[in-house]
Scaffold this active site. Structure first.
Site, PDB file in Angstrom:
ATOM      1  N   ARG A 143       0.825  -1.221   0.000  1.00  0.00           N
ATOM      2  CA  ARG A 143       0.000   0.000   0.000  1.00  0.00           C
ATOM      3  C   ARG A 143       0.850   1.257   0.000  1.00  0.00           C
ATOM      4  O   ARG A 143       0.419   2.304  -0.496  1.00  0.00           O
ATOM      5  CB  ARG A 143      -0.982  -0.037   1.173  1.00  0.00           C
ATOM      6  CG  ARG A 143      -2.052  -1.104   0.990  1.00  0.00           C
ATOM      7  CD  ARG A 143      -2.959  -1.214   2.197  1.00  0.00           C
ATOM      8  NE  ARG A 143      -2.291  -1.693   3.392  1.00  0.00           N
ATOM      9  CZ  ARG A 143      -2.077  -2.972   3.673  1.00  0.00           C
ATOM     10  NH1 ARG A 143      -2.480  -3.916   2.850  1.00  0.00           N
ATOM     11  NH2 ARG A 143      -1.457  -3.321   4.789  1.00  0.00           N
TER      12      ARG A 143
ATOM     13  N   GLU B 247       3.766  -7.434  12.851  1.00  0.00           N
ATOM     14  CA  GLU B 247       2.726  -7.583  13.884  1.00  0.00           C
ATOM     15  C   GLU B 247       2.141  -8.998  13.805  1.00  0.00           C
ATOM     16  O   GLU B 247       1.820  -9.602  14.813  1.00  0.00           O
ATOM     17  CB  GLU B 247       1.639  -6.535  13.659  1.00  0.00           C
ATOM     18  CG  GLU B 247       0.605  -6.477  14.745  1.00  0.00           C
ATOM     19  CD  GLU B 247      -0.522  -5.504  14.422  1.00  0.00           C
ATOM     20  OE1 GLU B 247      -0.467  -4.836  13.374  1.00  0.00           O
ATOM     21  OE2 GLU B 247      -1.468  -5.459  15.207  1.00  0.00           O
TER      22      GLU B 247
HETATM   23  P1  AMP Z   1       4.860  -3.118  11.531  1.00  0.00           P
HETATM   24  O1  AMP Z   1       6.079  -3.662  10.851  1.00  0.00           O
HETATM   25  O2  AMP Z   1       4.465  -3.921  12.729  1.00  0.00           O
HETATM   26  O3  AMP Z   1       4.997  -1.635  11.836  1.00  0.00           O
HETATM   27  O4  AMP Z   1       3.656  -3.295  10.517  1.00  0.00           O
HETATM   28  C1  AMP Z   1       3.446  -2.378   9.492  1.00  0.00           C
HETATM   29  C2  AMP Z   1       3.095  -3.047   8.206  1.00  0.00           C
HETATM   30  O5  AMP Z   1       2.101  -4.042   8.383  1.00  0.00           O
HETATM   31  C3  AMP Z   1       2.545  -2.031   7.236  1.00  0.00           C
HETATM   32  O6  AMP Z   1       3.053  -2.309   5.928  1.00  0.00           O
HETATM   33  C4  AMP Z   1       1.046  -2.215   7.321  1.00  0.00           C
HETATM   34  O7  AMP Z   1       0.460  -2.089   6.046  1.00  0.00           O
HETATM   35  C5  AMP Z   1       0.839  -3.612   7.889  1.00  0.00           C
HETATM   36  N1  AMP Z   1      -0.054  -3.625   9.058  1.00  0.00           N
HETATM   37  C6  AMP Z   1       0.287  -3.938  10.328  1.00  0.00           C
HETATM   38  N2  AMP Z   1      -0.756  -3.891  11.148  1.00  0.00           N
HETATM   39  C7  AMP Z   1      -1.807  -3.498  10.408  1.00  0.00           C
HETATM   40  C8  AMP Z   1      -3.188  -3.233  10.706  1.00  0.00           C
HETATM   41  N3  AMP Z   1      -3.681  -3.357  11.935  1.00  0.00           N
HETATM   42  N4  AMP Z   1      -3.978  -2.846   9.676  1.00  0.00           N
HETATM   43  C9  AMP Z   1      -3.480  -2.711   8.420  1.00  0.00           C
HETATM   44  N5  AMP Z   1      -2.206  -2.951   8.079  1.00  0.00           N
HETATM   45  C10 AMP Z   1      -1.368  -3.337   9.061  1.00  0.00           C
END
Ligand code: AMP
Length: 176
Positions: free
Chosen positions: A59, A96
């Protein structure tokens, strides 16, 4: 009314039970919100020299392309493992929900180039940290990181700021 936050849809239990998926496709689908988001993502960096926009799959590409066009600078994709065709650098990271590897084409960033890093959402900050490390391995300078959404309860901003990198997000959602 907060046109940015209100245009984001939440899908519960996607892609796994317990995850509140913040769906920005509804923001992209709204012409006024999309245009406003691109302008607002750029605003804090006015006056900074930016040589390239790099974005995180997938995205992030949608915003990153529009921002690069607006700044008249080049665009660099940071992709999930196995997607980039040329010689590449890899960084493993924890998401995550799960584990992954991000990749960057060798030579996509020239030494000393100043880069704005873009994604839709920061949660734990692991994806963003991998992107910053890839930029730095090419001697790129990360001017800052721009997101539509911050999930502050997951600590990503703190993690990225600890890497001496500025973080800007347009809105926040509680929880994960
Ligand atoms: P992080 O590495 O934990 O900061 O996760 C960020 C990445 O995971 C981004 O590319 C987001 O698009 C996706 N992402 C993580 N959690 C969510 C969520 N709750 N809703 C949508 N996308 C998420």
């Amino acid at each position: 009314m907060d046109i940015i936050k209100d245009s984001i849809r939440t899908i519960p239990d996607f892609p796994e039970p317990g995850i509140q998926f913040r769906d920005v496709t509804t923001l992209f689908n709204n012409a006024q919100a999309f245009r406003m988001a691109i302008d607002m993502l750029l605003h804090p960096w006015t006056g900074e020299r930016i040589d390239k926009v790099a974005a995180l799959e997938a995205r992030g590409f949608i915003m990153g392309g529009a921002i690069a066009h607006q700044l008249s600078v080049g665009f660099v994709p940071i992709r999930k493992a196995g997607k980039l065709p040329g010689p590449r650098l890899s960084e493993a990271y924890t998401l995550e929900y799960g584990e992954a590897v991000m990749e960057l084409h060798e030579g996509a960033i020239a030494p000393g180039e100043r880069v704005l890093l873009v994604d839709d959402l920061i949660a734990t900050g692991g994806t963003c940290e991998a992107g910053i490390k890839l930029m730095r391995r090419q001697q790129g300078v990360v001017v800052g990181c721009a997101f539509i959404i911050d999930l502050p309860d997951l600590g990503g901003r703190t993690r990225v700021e600890a890497l001496d990198t500025r973080v800007h997000a347009l809105c926040e959602f509680d929880g994960d």
